[in-house]
Design an enzyme around this catalytic site. Structure first.
Site, short mmCIF file in Angstrom:
data_model
loop_
_atom_site.label_atom_id
_atom_site.label_comp_id
_atom_site.label_asym_id
_atom_site.label_seq_id
_atom_site.Cartn_x
_atom_site.Cartn_y
_atom_site.Cartn_z
N SER A 110 18.86 30.49 70.79
CA SER A 110 19.78 31.21 69.93
C SER A 110 19.17 32.56 69.50
CB SER A 110 20.16 30.33 68.73
OG SER A 110 21.34 30.79 68.13
N ASP B 177 24.75 26.99 72.68
CA ASP B 177 23.50 27.18 71.93
C ASP B 177 22.49 26.07 72.22
OD1 ASP B 177 21.56 27.33 69.80
OD2 ASP B 177 22.99 28.52 68.67
#
Length: 303
Positions: free
Chosen positions: A44, A160
């Protein structure tokens, strides 16, 4: 015996939205003390900051984002009516590409080993990028489910990496004698706001129309600033805040398990309460906070 006050670092950077700006302060403190970052693994926002450092553009990115306020950040958000997420996430990457900050380079050509972690939501498995396009790897790594649209890649649908592995310690490229340094952005610790020389960011005046838009934006996200207006400390639970808060609590649990399995030499804890997902306009505060937290952790490590 005292630890060496320098050395080579394998750096692991977790996800956490705008709190990832604290990663910048961590890197600054490490390098200022003479540590050499020889590898980076992240997911991320950790993959974003790690990638920027790997291509030598972290200082440019910091100087670009430091002056931004809420309206600047809002202009970089591209909302979509897609059922797969509310934000496409393309506008910010296009802008970073235009500015030459995340160039189209192959990961294997970077000057240091780099790994970005994503998750194939169709195959229910982790995907680790150690080669291929750097921008594609970073974009895949930041796709928070229900917030950012996932990234299709062949038969994969990537989201993610924090869904399965918010602190990818096992993916750090290690060598004998290096120091494993991890930055956890999900820590449930009190937030000690840093004291800034100029008392923080400047707030430019807006029209009533823009001010009302920003108020709705803050309410939707459950931003800390919005919650603390007039002395209120109880954050409203907007849609984004509900989704991201749930994800963050899950990631906190996964991070604790990861730390037990593979404890780092140095753990730098960043308070979850320091910023919300999109509070990138707090850049000055968050960079300073990251540097302070890194300094405290290194002081303990160095003895």
């Amino acid at each position: 015996m005292k630890k060496k006050k320098s050395g080579e670092v394998a750096l692991v950077l977790s996800g956490g939205g705008a709190r990832g700006l604290a990663h910048i302060g961590v890197i600054e403190e490490l390098t200022a003390r003479g540590y050499r970052i020889r590898s980076i693994a992240g997911c991320s926002i950790g993959s974003v900051v790690g990638g920027l450092y790997a291509v030598g553009k972290l200082e440019d990115y910091k100087n670009w984002i430091l002056p931004m306020d809420k309206i600047d950040i809002l202009r970089l958000v591209d909302f979509t009516l897609s059922g797969r997420g509310l934000i496409k996430g393309e506008r910010i990457f296009e802008r970073l590409g235009e500015l030459g900050m995340i160039p189209e380079v192959d990961i294997q050509d970077l000057p240091l080993p780099f790994a970005a972690v994503a998750v194939d939501i169709r195959g229910n498995r982790e995907v680790v990028f150690r080669s291929g396009s750097l921008p594609n790897a970073i974009r895949a790594s930041i796709g928070i489910p229900s917030v950012f649209t996932p990234v299709p890649q062949g038969d994969l649908l990537l989201v993610d990496g924090g869904v399965l592995n918010p602190l990818p310690l096992e993916h750090a490229d290690r060598k004998k004698g290096d120091i494993l340094v991890a930055v956890d952005l999900t820590s449930l610790i009190p937030y000690d706001k840093p004291i800034l020389a100029d008392q923080g960011r400047k707030i430019r005046p807006h029209s009533k129309k823009i001010a009302a838009l920003l108020e709705r934006w803050d309410a939707l996200l459950g931003n800390r600033d919005h919650a603390e207006q007039g002395g209120r400390k109880d954050r409203e639970i907007g849609y984004f805040n509900l989704v991201t808060r749930s994800v963050q609590l899950m990631q906190h649990g996964l991070t604790r398990c990861a730390l037990e399995r593979n404890p780092p030499d140095v753990l730098i804890q960043i308070a979850e309460e320091s910023a919300g997902l999109f509070e990138f306009y707090k850049a000055q505060e968050l960079v300073a906070y990251g540097r302070e937290r890194c300094a405290e952790a290194l002081d303990r490590w160095e003895g």
